[in-house]
Motif scaffolding. Structure first.
Motif, PDB file in Angstrom:
ATOM      1  N   TYR A  56       0.840  -1.193   0.000  1.00  0.00           N
ATOM      2  CA  TYR A  56       0.000   0.000   0.000  1.00  0.00           C
ATOM      3  C   TYR A  56       0.871   1.237   0.000  1.00  0.00           C
ATOM      4  O   TYR A  56       2.019   1.212   0.447  1.00  0.00           O
ATOM      5  CB  TYR A  56      -0.938   0.011   1.209  1.00  0.00           C
ATOM      6  CG  TYR A  56      -0.225   0.096   2.542  1.00  0.00           C
ATOM      7  CD1 TYR A  56      -0.074   1.312   3.192  1.00  0.00           C
ATOM      8  CD2 TYR A  56       0.296  -1.039   3.142  1.00  0.00           C
ATOM      9  CE1 TYR A  56       0.589   1.403   4.405  1.00  0.00           C
ATOM     10  CE2 TYR A  56       0.962  -0.963   4.366  1.00  0.00           C
ATOM     11  CZ  TYR A  56       1.097   0.263   4.982  1.00  0.00           C
ATOM     12  OH  TYR A  56       1.753   0.338   6.185  1.00  0.00           O
ATOM     13  N   ALA A  57       0.327   2.310  -0.527  1.00  0.00           N
ATOM     14  CA  ALA A  57       1.039   3.581  -0.555  1.00  0.00           C
ATOM     15  C   ALA A  57       0.027   4.720  -0.567  1.00  0.00           C
ATOM     16  O   ALA A  57      -1.061   4.602  -1.130  1.00  0.00           O
ATOM     17  CB  ALA A  57       1.937   3.679  -1.785  1.00  0.00           C
ATOM     18  N   GLY A  58       0.413   5.828   0.055  1.00  0.00           N
ATOM     19  CA  GLY A  58      -0.435   7.000   0.056  1.00  0.00           C
ATOM     20  C   GLY A  58       0.030   8.004   1.085  1.00  0.00           C
ATOM     21  O   GLY A  58       0.837   7.689   1.953  1.00  0.00           O
ATOM     22  N   PHE A  75      -4.299  -5.528   1.806  1.00  0.00           N
ATOM     23  CA  PHE A  75      -3.947  -4.818   3.029  1.00  0.00           C
ATOM     24  C   PHE A  75      -5.078  -3.909   3.502  1.00  0.00           C
ATOM     25  O   PHE A  75      -5.702  -3.199   2.722  1.00  0.00           O
ATOM     26  CB  PHE A  75      -2.688  -3.975   2.819  1.00  0.00           C
ATOM     27  CG  PHE A  75      -2.290  -3.205   4.043  1.00  0.00           C
ATOM     28  CD1 PHE A  75      -1.524  -3.812   5.026  1.00  0.00           C
ATOM     29  CD2 PHE A  75      -2.723  -1.913   4.237  1.00  0.00           C
ATOM     30  CE1 PHE A  75      -1.178  -3.121   6.177  1.00  0.00           C
ATOM     31  CE2 PHE A  75      -2.380  -1.211   5.387  1.00  0.00           C
ATOM     32  CZ  PHE A  75      -1.611  -1.823   6.358  1.00  0.00           C
ATOM     33  N   SER A  76      -5.331  -3.931   4.810  1.00  0.00           N
ATOM     34  CA  SER A  76      -6.300  -3.025   5.428  1.00  0.00           C
ATOM     35  C   SER A  76      -5.863  -2.802   6.863  1.00  0.00           C
ATOM     36  O   SER A  76      -5.461  -3.744   7.545  1.00  0.00           O
ATOM     37  CB  SER A  76      -7.706  -3.620   5.416  1.00  0.00           C
ATOM     38  OG  SER A  76      -8.597  -2.788   6.129  1.00  0.00           O
ATOM     39  N   ASN A  77      -5.942  -1.557   7.342  1.00  0.00           N
ATOM     40  CA  ASN A  77      -5.593  -1.331   8.746  1.00  0.00           C
ATOM     41  C   ASN A  77      -6.520  -0.347   9.456  1.00  0.00           C
ATOM     42  O   ASN A  77      -6.240   0.059  10.554  1.00  0.00           O
ATOM     43  CB  ASN A  77      -4.142  -0.851   8.869  1.00  0.00           C
ATOM     44  CG  ASN A  77      -3.936   0.535   8.311  1.00  0.00           C
ATOM     45  OD1 ASN A  77      -4.801   1.058   7.610  1.00  0.00           O
ATOM     46  ND2 ASN A  77      -2.806   1.137   8.601  1.00  0.00           N
ATOM     47  N   GLU A  78      -7.623   0.006   8.815  1.00  0.00           N
ATOM     48  CA  GLU A  78      -8.587   0.930   9.421  1.00  0.00           C
ATOM     49  C   GLU A  78      -9.994   0.392   9.206  1.00  0.00           C
ATOM     50  O   GLU A  78     -10.357   0.042   8.086  1.00  0.00           O
ATOM     51  CB  GLU A  78      -8.501   2.319   8.768  1.00  0.00           C
ATOM     52  CG  GLU A  78      -7.161   2.999   8.908  1.00  0.00           C
ATOM     53  CD  GLU A  78      -6.906   3.533  10.294  1.00  0.00           C
ATOM     54  OE1 GLU A  78      -7.872   3.686  11.066  1.00  0.00           O
ATOM     55  OE2 GLU A  78      -5.740   3.784  10.611  1.00  0.00           O
ATOM     56  N   SER A 100      -4.274 -10.626  -9.430  1.00  0.00           N
ATOM     57  CA  SER A 100      -3.698  -9.314  -9.165  1.00  0.00           C
ATOM     58  C   SER A 100      -4.831  -8.313  -9.081  1.00  0.00           C
ATOM     59  O   SER A 100      -5.915  -8.540  -9.619  1.00  0.00           O
ATOM     60  CB  SER A 100      -2.699  -8.910 -10.257  1.00  0.00           C
ATOM     61  OG  SER A 100      -3.367  -8.780 -11.494  1.00  0.00           O
ATOM     62  N   GLY A 101      -4.570  -7.203  -8.392  1.00  0.00           N
ATOM     63  CA  GLY A 101      -5.613  -6.209  -8.271  1.00  0.00           C
ATOM     64  C   GLY A 101      -5.108  -4.912  -7.690  1.00  0.00           C
ATOM     65  O   GLY A 101      -4.023  -4.851  -7.105  1.00  0.00           O
ATOM     66  N   VAL A 102      -5.921  -3.879  -7.884  1.00  0.00           N
ATOM     67  CA  VAL A 102      -5.649  -2.557  -7.330  1.00  0.00           C
ATOM     68  C   VAL A 102      -6.929  -2.059  -6.669  1.00  0.00           C
ATOM     69  O   VAL A 102      -8.013  -2.124  -7.256  1.00  0.00           O
ATOM     70  CB  VAL A 102      -5.188  -1.567  -8.417  1.00  0.00           C
ATOM     71  CG1 VAL A 102      -5.000  -0.181  -7.830  1.00  0.00           C
ATOM     72  CG2 VAL A 102      -3.921  -2.056  -9.089  1.00  0.00           C
ATOM     73  N   ILE A 103      -6.790  -1.566  -5.455  1.00  0.00           N
ATOM     74  CA  ILE A 103      -7.906  -1.033  -4.681  1.00  0.00           C
ATOM     75  C   ILE A 103      -7.575   0.400  -4.295  1.00  0.00           C
ATOM     76  O   ILE A 103      -6.453   0.691  -3.877  1.00  0.00           O
ATOM     77  CB  ILE A 103      -8.131  -1.852  -3.390  1.00  0.00           C
ATOM     78  CG1 ILE A 103      -8.297  -3.342  -3.686  1.00  0.00           C
ATOM     79  CG2 ILE A 103      -9.277  -1.292  -2.573  1.00  0.00           C
ATOM     80  CD1 ILE A 103      -9.571  -3.730  -4.364  1.00  0.00           C
ATOM     81  N   PHE A 112      -5.225   6.385  -0.540  1.00  0.00           N
ATOM     82  CA  PHE A 112      -4.282   5.272  -0.604  1.00  0.00           C
ATOM     83  C   PHE A 112      -4.612   4.401  -1.800  1.00  0.00           C
ATOM     84  O   PHE A 112      -5.758   4.355  -2.252  1.00  0.00           O
ATOM     85  CB  PHE A 112      -4.392   4.386   0.644  1.00  0.00           C
ATOM     86  CG  PHE A 112      -3.586   4.843   1.810  1.00  0.00           C
ATOM     87  CD1 PHE A 112      -2.355   4.267   2.091  1.00  0.00           C
ATOM     88  CD2 PHE A 112      -4.061   5.838   2.650  1.00  0.00           C
ATOM     89  CE1 PHE A 112      -1.613   4.680   3.186  1.00  0.00           C
ATOM     90  CE2 PHE A 112      -3.333   6.247   3.749  1.00  0.00           C
ATOM     91  CZ  PHE A 112      -2.095   5.669   4.018  1.00  0.00           C
ATOM     92  N   THR A 113      -3.629   3.673  -2.283  1.00  0.00           N
ATOM     93  CA  THR A 113      -3.863   2.568  -3.200  1.00  0.00           C
ATOM     94  C   THR A 113      -3.257   1.313  -2.578  1.00  0.00           C
ATOM     95  O   THR A 113      -2.238   1.377  -1.892  1.00  0.00           O
ATOM     96  CB  THR A 113      -3.239   2.794  -4.591  1.00  0.00           C
ATOM     97  OG1 THR A 113      -1.839   3.013  -4.442  1.00  0.00           O
ATOM     98  CG2 THR A 113      -3.883   3.972  -5.299  1.00  0.00           C
ATOM     99  N   VAL A 114      -3.922   0.209  -2.806  1.00  0.00           N
ATOM    100  CA  VAL A 114      -3.464  -1.080  -2.323  1.00  0.00           C
ATOM    101  C   VAL A 114      -3.345  -1.995  -3.533  1.00  0.00           C
ATOM    102  O   VAL A 114      -4.265  -2.075  -4.348  1.00  0.00           O
ATOM    103  CB  VAL A 114      -4.456  -1.686  -1.308  1.00  0.00           C
ATOM    104  CG1 VAL A 114      -4.010  -3.069  -0.862  1.00  0.00           C
ATOM    105  CG2 VAL A 114      -4.628  -0.763  -0.106  1.00  0.00           C
ATOM    106  N   GLN A 115      -2.207  -2.667  -3.651  1.00  0.00           N
ATOM    107  CA  GLN A 115      -1.982  -3.605  -4.741  1.00  0.00           C
ATOM    108  C   GLN A 115      -1.860  -5.005  -4.153  1.00  0.00           C
ATOM    109  O   GLN A 115      -1.371  -5.178  -3.034  1.00  0.00           O
ATOM    110  CB  GLN A 115      -0.693  -3.277  -5.515  1.00  0.00           C
ATOM    111  CG  GLN A 115      -0.679  -1.904  -6.156  1.00  0.00           C
ATOM    112  CD  GLN A 115      -0.376  -0.783  -5.188  1.00  0.00           C
ATOM    113  OE1 GLN A 115       0.423  -0.922  -4.279  1.00  0.00           O
ATOM    114  NE2 GLN A 115      -1.031   0.344  -5.371  1.00  0.00           N
ATOM    115  N   THR A 116      -2.284  -6.005  -4.933  1.00  0.00           N
ATOM    116  CA  THR A 116      -2.150  -7.387  -4.502  1.00  0.00           C
ATOM    117  C   THR A 116      -1.777  -8.254  -5.685  1.00  0.00           C
ATOM    118  O   THR A 116      -2.076  -7.915  -6.831  1.00  0.00           O
ATOM    119  CB  THR A 116      -3.444  -7.908  -3.839  1.00  0.00           C
ATOM    120  OG1 THR A 116      -3.194  -9.207  -3.295  1.00  0.00           O
ATOM    121  CG2 THR A 116      -4.596  -7.974  -4.822  1.00  0.00           C
ATOM    122  N   GLY A 117      -1.125  -9.362  -5.401  1.00  0.00           N
ATOM    123  CA  GLY A 117      -0.786 -10.325  -6.438  1.00  0.00           C
ATOM    124  C   GLY A 117      -0.355 -11.631  -5.822  1.00  0.00           C
ATOM    125  O   GLY A 117       0.082 -11.674  -4.667  1.00  0.00           O
ATOM    126  N   GLY A 118      -0.505 -12.718  -6.575  1.00  0.00           N
ATOM    127  CA  GLY A 118      -0.070 -14.007  -6.074  1.00  0.00           C
ATOM    128  C   GLY A 118      -0.592 -15.152  -6.909  1.00  0.00           C
ATOM    129  O   GLY A 118      -1.158 -14.953  -7.985  1.00  0.00           O
TER     130      GLY A 118
END
Length: 150
Positions: A56-58, A75-78, A100-103, A112-118
């Motif tokens: 994540y980044a922002g 990723f989530s923390n709130e 893969s994805g972008v949130i 923020f943007t969150v990226q995932t892959g696997g």
């Protein structure tokens, strides 16, 4: 499907021959801070064997990452975050799936943007998708989730 209650959202009955599944998040939120998991399965949900990474980044100097073997991690923390975006899972062959994805989200006024892959190898033909959290106890409390398969 409304994601306003329960600890998981399950889609079953996905027909054989599907080669791509898109999981769409529209203003999704949960009651806690656990990471989200997208899990797939053949006959039952697969909850191990994933190689999954999320970053994540922002904001100003806000960045980090996490990983999971229990599902495709987001990723989530709130608890107050509203998630908008999608995760796309594609069949590579021999029941091997890559995702893969972008949130996008707004965390306490900071975008923020969150990226995932696997990837994961299933024991058979995919027939279900489950969206849950890494602790399995946080409940969905806003938004909607849907899937598109092709």
């Amino acid at each position: 499907v409304a994601s306003t209650s329960g600890t998981s959202i399950t889609f079953t009955g996905i027909p054989s021959g599907v080669k791509r599944i898109t999981v769409m998040f529209n203003g999704v939120s949960t009651s806690g801070t656990a990471n989200y998991l997208v899990q797939i399965g053949a006959g039952s949900v697969t909850s191990s064997g994933y190689l999954s990474y999320s970053s994540y980044a922002g904001g100003t100097n806000n960045a980090g990452n996490t990983s999971s073997t229990a599902g495709f991690i987001i990723f989530s923390n709130e608890a107050a975050n509203l998630f908008y975006g999608h995760v796309i899972c594609t069949l590579v062959g021999s029941n091997i799936w890559v995702c893969s994805g972008v949130i996008g989200l707004n965390a306490l006024g900071t975008p923020f943007t969150v990226q995932t892959g696997g990837n994961v190898t299933l024991s058979g033909t995919l027939d279900r998708v489950v969206i849950t959290t890494s602790n399995g106890t946080d409940t969905f409390d806003a938004g909607s989730i849907n899937i598109l398969y092709e």
